[in-house]
Design a protein around this motif. Structure first.
Motif, PDB file in Angstrom:
ATOM      1  N   GLN A 165       0.858  -1.187   0.000  1.00 29.74           N
ATOM      2  CA  GLN A 165       0.000   0.000   0.000  1.00 29.74           C
ATOM      3  C   GLN A 165       0.895   1.238   0.000  1.00 29.74           C
ATOM      4  OE1 GLN A 165      -4.035   0.257   2.110  1.00 29.74           O
ATOM      5  NE2 GLN A 165      -2.590   0.866   3.684  1.00 29.74           N
ATOM      6  N   TYR A 166       0.680   2.123  -0.976  1.00 22.04           N
ATOM      7  CA  TYR A 166       1.582   3.258  -1.157  1.00 22.04           C
ATOM      8  C   TYR A 166       0.838   4.587  -1.047  1.00 22.04           C
ATOM      9  CZ  TYR A 166       4.901  -0.151  -2.990  1.00 22.04           C
ATOM     10  OH  TYR A 166       5.751  -1.221  -3.130  1.00 22.04           O
ATOM     11  N   ILE A 167       1.561   5.565  -0.483  1.00 20.93           N
ATOM     12  CA  ILE A 167       1.069   6.944  -0.455  1.00 20.93           C
ATOM     13  C   ILE A 167       2.220   7.856  -0.834  1.00 20.93           C
ATOM     14  CG2 ILE A 167       1.612   7.442   1.985  1.00 20.93           C
ATOM     15  CD1 ILE A 167      -1.227   8.808   2.063  1.00 20.93           C
ATOM     16  N   ASN A 168       1.888   8.963  -1.483  1.00 16.17           N
ATOM     17  CA  ASN A 168       2.925   9.897  -1.906  1.00 16.17           C
ATOM     18  C   ASN A 168       3.370  10.732  -0.711  1.00 16.17           C
ATOM     19  OD1 ASN A 168       4.283  12.271  -3.029  1.00 16.17           O
ATOM     20  ND2 ASN A 168       3.619  11.461  -5.011  1.00 16.17           N
ATOM     21  N   GLN A 169       4.532  10.387  -0.181  1.00 15.61           N
ATOM     22  CA  GLN A 169       5.057  11.067   1.005  1.00 15.61           C
ATOM     23  C   GLN A 169       5.391  12.518   0.687  1.00 15.61           C
ATOM     24  OE1 GLN A 169       5.473   9.695   4.255  1.00 15.61           O
ATOM     25  NE2 GLN A 169       5.721  11.886   4.688  1.00 15.61           N
ATOM     26  N   GLN A 170       5.837  12.793  -0.518  1.00 23.01           N
ATOM     27  CA  GLN A 170       6.166  14.167  -0.895  1.00 23.01           C
ATOM     28  C   GLN A 170       4.915  15.042  -0.881  1.00 23.01           C
ATOM     29  OE1 GLN A 170       9.135  14.808  -4.033  1.00 23.01           O
ATOM     30  NE2 GLN A 170       7.713  16.222  -5.021  1.00 23.01           N
ATOM     31  N   TRP A 171       3.787  14.492  -1.300  1.00 22.65           N
ATOM     32  CA  TRP A 171       2.538  15.251  -1.234  1.00 22.65           C
ATOM     33  C   TRP A 171       2.144  15.517   0.216  1.00 22.65           C
ATOM     34  CZ3 TRP A 171      -1.526  13.215  -5.310  1.00 22.65           C
ATOM     35  CH2 TRP A 171      -0.970  13.305  -6.603  1.00 22.65           C
ATOM     36  N   VAL A 306       5.819  -3.202  -6.250  1.00 27.82           N
ATOM     37  CA  VAL A 306       6.981  -2.489  -5.720  1.00 27.82           C
ATOM     38  C   VAL A 306       6.946  -1.092  -6.311  1.00 27.82           C
ATOM     39  CG1 VAL A 306       8.559  -3.206  -7.582  1.00 27.82           C
ATOM     40  CG2 VAL A 306       9.494  -2.657  -5.315  1.00 27.82           C
ATOM     41  N   ALA A 307       7.484  -0.123  -5.594  1.00 32.26           N
ATOM     42  CA  ALA A 307       7.351   1.270  -6.014  1.00 32.26           C
ATOM     43  C   ALA A 307       7.952   1.514  -7.390  1.00 32.26           C
ATOM     44  CB  ALA A 307       7.991   2.189  -4.977  1.00 32.26           C
ATOM     45  N   SER A 308       9.110   0.935  -7.680  1.00 31.76           N
ATOM     46  CA  SER A 308       9.763   1.198  -8.958  1.00 31.76           C
ATOM     47  C   SER A 308       8.945   0.676 -10.126  1.00 31.76           C
ATOM     48  CB  SER A 308      11.168   0.584  -8.975  1.00 31.76           C
ATOM     49  OG  SER A 308      11.117  -0.814  -8.761  1.00 31.76           O
ATOM     50  N   ASP A 309       8.224  -0.419  -9.914  1.00 31.77           N
ATOM     51  CA  ASP A 309       7.361  -0.967 -10.957  1.00 31.77           C
ATOM     52  C   ASP A 309       6.052  -0.175 -11.051  1.00 31.77           C
ATOM     53  OD1 ASP A 309       6.310  -3.162 -12.795  1.00 31.77           O
ATOM     54  OD2 ASP A 309       4.888  -3.306 -11.140  1.00 31.77           O
ATOM     55  N   ARG A 310       5.503   0.189  -9.923  1.00 32.89           N
ATOM     56  CA  ARG A 310       4.200   0.864  -9.912  1.00 32.89           C
ATOM     57  C   ARG A 310       4.308   2.289 -10.436  1.00 32.89           C
ATOM     58  NH1 ARG A 310       0.092   2.438 -10.926  1.00 32.89           N
ATOM     59  NH2 ARG A 310      -1.795   2.696  -9.698  1.00 32.89           N
ATOM     60  N   PHE A 311       5.379   2.999 -10.048  1.00 30.42           N
ATOM     61  CA  PHE A 311       5.475   4.418 -10.349  1.00 30.42           C
ATOM     62  C   PHE A 311       6.576   4.772 -11.340  1.00 30.42           C
ATOM     63  CE2 PHE A 311       4.076   3.844  -5.902  1.00 30.42           C
ATOM     64  CZ  PHE A 311       2.784   4.303  -6.028  1.00 30.42           C
ATOM     65  N   GLY A 312       7.443   3.810 -11.671  1.00 32.86           N
ATOM     66  CA  GLY A 312       8.571   4.120 -12.536  1.00 32.86           C
ATOM     67  C   GLY A 312       9.710   4.739 -11.745  1.00 32.86           C
ATOM     68  N   GLU A 313      10.902   4.647 -12.298  1.00 40.09           N
ATOM     69  CA  GLU A 313      12.085   5.094 -11.566  1.00 40.09           C
ATOM     70  C   GLU A 313      12.064   6.587 -11.272  1.00 40.09           C
ATOM     71  OE1 GLU A 313      14.404   3.311 -10.279  1.00 40.09           O
ATOM     72  OE2 GLU A 313      13.998   1.351 -11.156  1.00 40.09           O
ATOM     73  N   GLN A 314      11.409   7.383 -12.098  1.00 42.86           N
ATOM     74  CA  GLN A 314      11.526   8.830 -11.965  1.00 42.86           C
ATOM     75  C   GLN A 314      10.778   9.388 -10.757  1.00 42.86           C
ATOM     76  OE1 GLN A 314      11.470  10.569 -15.759  1.00 42.86           O
ATOM     77  NE2 GLN A 314      12.139  12.590 -15.081  1.00 42.86           N
ATOM     78  N   VAL A 315       9.624   8.813 -10.419  1.00 41.31           N
ATOM     79  CA  VAL A 315       8.864   9.358  -9.287  1.00 41.31           C
ATOM     80  C   VAL A 315       8.723   8.371  -8.131  1.00 41.31           C
ATOM     81  CG1 VAL A 315       7.565  10.943 -10.754  1.00 41.31           C
ATOM     82  CG2 VAL A 315       6.613   8.688 -10.227  1.00 41.31           C
ATOM     83  N   ALA A 316       9.279   7.164  -8.259  1.00 35.33           N
ATOM     84  CA  ALA A 316       9.101   6.141  -7.218  1.00 35.33           C
ATOM     85  C   ALA A 316       9.591   6.617  -5.855  1.00 35.33           C
ATOM     86  CB  ALA A 316       9.815   4.853  -7.617  1.00 35.33           C
ATOM     87  N   GLN A 318       9.219   9.277  -4.417  1.00 37.61           N
ATOM     88  CA  GLN A 318       8.260  10.130  -3.708  1.00 37.61           C
ATOM     89  C   GLN A 318       7.326   9.317  -2.812  1.00 37.61           C
ATOM     90  OE1 GLN A 318       6.122  12.920  -6.186  1.00 37.61           O
ATOM     91  NE2 GLN A 318       7.855  13.196  -7.592  1.00 37.61           N
ATOM     92  N   TYR A 319       7.260   8.009  -3.021  1.00 35.17           N
ATOM     93  CA  TYR A 319       6.251   7.177  -2.363  1.00 35.17           C
ATOM     94  C   TYR A 319       6.846   6.365  -1.217  1.00 35.17           C
ATOM     95  CZ  TYR A 319       3.193   8.347  -6.241  1.00 35.17           C
ATOM     96  OH  TYR A 319       2.422   9.025  -7.139  1.00 35.17           O
ATOM     97  N   THR A 320       6.008   6.100  -0.251  1.00 38.64           N
ATOM     98  CA  THR A 320       6.376   5.233   0.861  1.00 38.64           C
ATOM     99  C   THR A 320       5.287   4.189   1.060  1.00 38.64           C
ATOM    100  OG1 THR A 320       7.101   5.222   3.173  1.00 38.64           O
ATOM    101  CG2 THR A 320       5.259   6.652   2.638  1.00 38.64           C
TER     102      THR A 320
END
Length: 532
Positions: A165-171, A306-316, A318-320
């Motif tokens: 379960q992921y949330i954008n920590q930067q947001w 996994v974050a890198s697969d879900r969001f791609g390397e460029q924005v991964a 940002q997520y926790t």
């Protein structure tokens, strides 16, 4: 990882005119003569991303070691539709490879078409080693009559759950918000994501607070919110609603707690906090949306592997990953326990009973189950994908294309999870970045899964062999049940109205055969426990 159990991918048909090319191989060389390889025909059902088998170095080496040359037909879409016609014709290849490529139901329906591998097991010491070291693989392989038509896999490295379960920590940081711990807190956070330009690009209307790949149950979707009320699900059977609670096989599709989840999701949808295309966009679009634009993320809260697969390397970055949410403060929580489904697989390779070169086919199977071959089936060839340190240890290498995430690299390079292989527990392999991240990002789930007893709290579908009659009953009833459940779920999330329609819906689910399925599954679950 791009799991294909429980979620729909847009795939491409790589092979053409499969039926015409399937006839068993002619005897083009004697097995083991050391000069002329035996010609075989095979079908491999693989991911759309996976490169042609002719480019897989490890596969050419395996064929050479077995003294065979296989003419492969490569299929990446519509296998279930094609398979029925092919099996009914009896015109089949020597070998089938893929995740549950030929099902137990197929074995029952097309009796005599598939080879009992017990007859040739002395030619497969690597398979025998797997059975000895992991006896559960023998249970997975063995039919109720003792015959073995399909062989399983064991891949060892995967975590206890398929879903994080992921949330954008930067947001959260941009808006000065804490990570939510309850449903109400999540609602407030998602509302802020929607209204306050959480990604900071100056456009307050381009954030998608919450997204998932449609549907309910299986992988990467809100079924895990049932864990907010203590339900432990498992992706292997949760796609059809089944779970075990206190020794009883149940179905959450008619459980009051599922009704609560739908009510919460409708509240989010009505507030504009869920992607309005959640039930209509395909998996490719779902993935692309979460990868944002450049360094600007678009999705606030979601689920994935996994974050890198879900969001791609460029924005991964940002997520926790998050622990399970509580439905209300202090509620007992659980999650989706999927270790069996992730680390084992059934019917990964199957031999035709009409093959003219069964011993050669079995030699090929044996080579696939060599542990050094196994890591290459999963991650790609030694050289471009894996480094052999020369001392019995290995390391998975990063993608040659620095813009590609490691999960995509794996699925591009080899059969990956769709292959047939055995990786023993003592294999010394340093995992790639993505798998190390999966394990790290799974840590917030550890407490919720710590009390799960896999033998009692999880329906052991992988280890159960139904009778033909029961299998047919389950299949027919599940089709009826899911037709009703899928349309009702989408309607209630979007439009509401569940309170006034719930009782009638539950009654219709009973008429669709759900109660009979629960009776059948309870019987097999109880028998399985008694055998342990």
């Amino acid at each position: 990882m791009r799991k294909t159990l429980g979620m729909t991918l847009t795939l491409v048909l790589v092979s053409t005119t499969v039926l015409a090319a399937c006839s068993n191989s002619d005897n083009a060389g004697e097995a083991g003569d050391g000069t002329t390889p035996v010609r075989l025909k095979g079908i491999v059902v693989k991911h759309a991303l996976t490169k042609p088998v002719a480019e897989m170095e490890w596969l050419q080496e395996v064929e050479a070691a077995a003294g065979v040359k296989i003419d492969w037909q490569e299929i990446s879409a519509d296998w279930d539709q094609m398979k029925g016609t092919m099996l009914a014709s009896g015109d089949v290849p020597d070998l089938f490879v893929g995740a549950n490529v030929i099902t137990d139901s197929d074995f029952a329906q097309f009796q005599g078409l598939f080879q009992d591998l017990n007859e040739f097991m002395e030619l497969a010491p690597n398979v025998q080693r797997m059975f000895e070291e992991k006896p559960e693989t023998l249970s997975i392989a063995t039919q109720r009559d003792g015959q073995i038509y399909g062989l399983p896999k064991y891949q060892r490295y995967w975590p206890d759950s398929s879903t994080r379960q992921y949330i954008n920590q930067q947001w959260l940081d941009n808006l000065g918000l804490d990570m939510p711990t309850t449903w109400d807190e999540l609602y407030d956070v998602l509302l802020a994501f929607k209204n306050e330009d959480a990604n900071g690009d100056g456009n307050p209307n381009d954030e998608i607070p919450m997204d998932w790949p449609g549907g309910i149950g299986g992988y990467f979707n809100p079924a895990v919110l049932l864990g907010s009320m203590g339900i432990t699900i498992s992706a292997e059977v949760s796609g059809q609603g089944y779970f075990v609670e206190d020794g009883e096989v149940k179905n959450f599709l008619v459980d009051e707690r599922f009704k609560e989840v739908i009510g919460f999701l409708n509240k989010l949808y009505a507030a504009g906090l869920i992607n309005p295309e959640v039930f209509t966009s395909d998996y490719t679009k779902y993935q692309a949306l979460a990868r944002g634009t450049g360094d600007t993320a678009k999705v606030g809260f979601t689920w994935g592997w996994v974050a890198s697969d879900r969001f791609g390397e460029q924005v991964a970055s940002q997520y926790t990953s998050m622990p399970p949410l509580q439905a209300t403060p202090g509620a007992e929580v659980s999650w989706s326990y999927d270790a069996f489904n992730l680390n084992y697989g059934s019917n990964q390779i199957v031999m035709s009973a009409t093959s003219k070169n069964k011993e050669a086919a079995m030699r090929f199977i044996n080579e696939l189950y060599d542990p050094e071959v196994g890591i290459q089936v999963l991650f790609g060839s030694i050289g471009p994908n894996i480094e052999d340190h020369g001392d019995g240890t290995y390391s998975v290498l990063p993608p040659q294309d620095t813009q590609m995430d490691p999960g995509t690299w794996k699925w591009t390079s080899s059969w990956a999870d769709n292959g047939a292989f055995y990786i023993p527990d003592d294999m010394e392999l340093t995992l790639g970045k993505d798998m190390q991240e999966v394990l790290t990002q799974s840590e917030p789930l550890a407490d919720a899964l710590a009390d799960v007893d896999p033998m009692r709290d999880i329906y052991p579908g992988l280890f159960i062999k139904y009778s033909t009659q029961d299998n047919n009953t389950l299949s027919l009833n599940n089709t009826n049940v899911m037709n009703l459940a899928d349309t009702s779920f989408a309607k209630w999330v979007i439009n509401g109205g569940i309170d006034g329609e719930w009782d009638r819906y539950v009654n219709e689910m009973t008429k669709a055969g759900l109660e009979r399925n629960l009776e059948i599954m309870q019987q097999y679950y109880d028998e399985h426990l008694q055998e342990q």
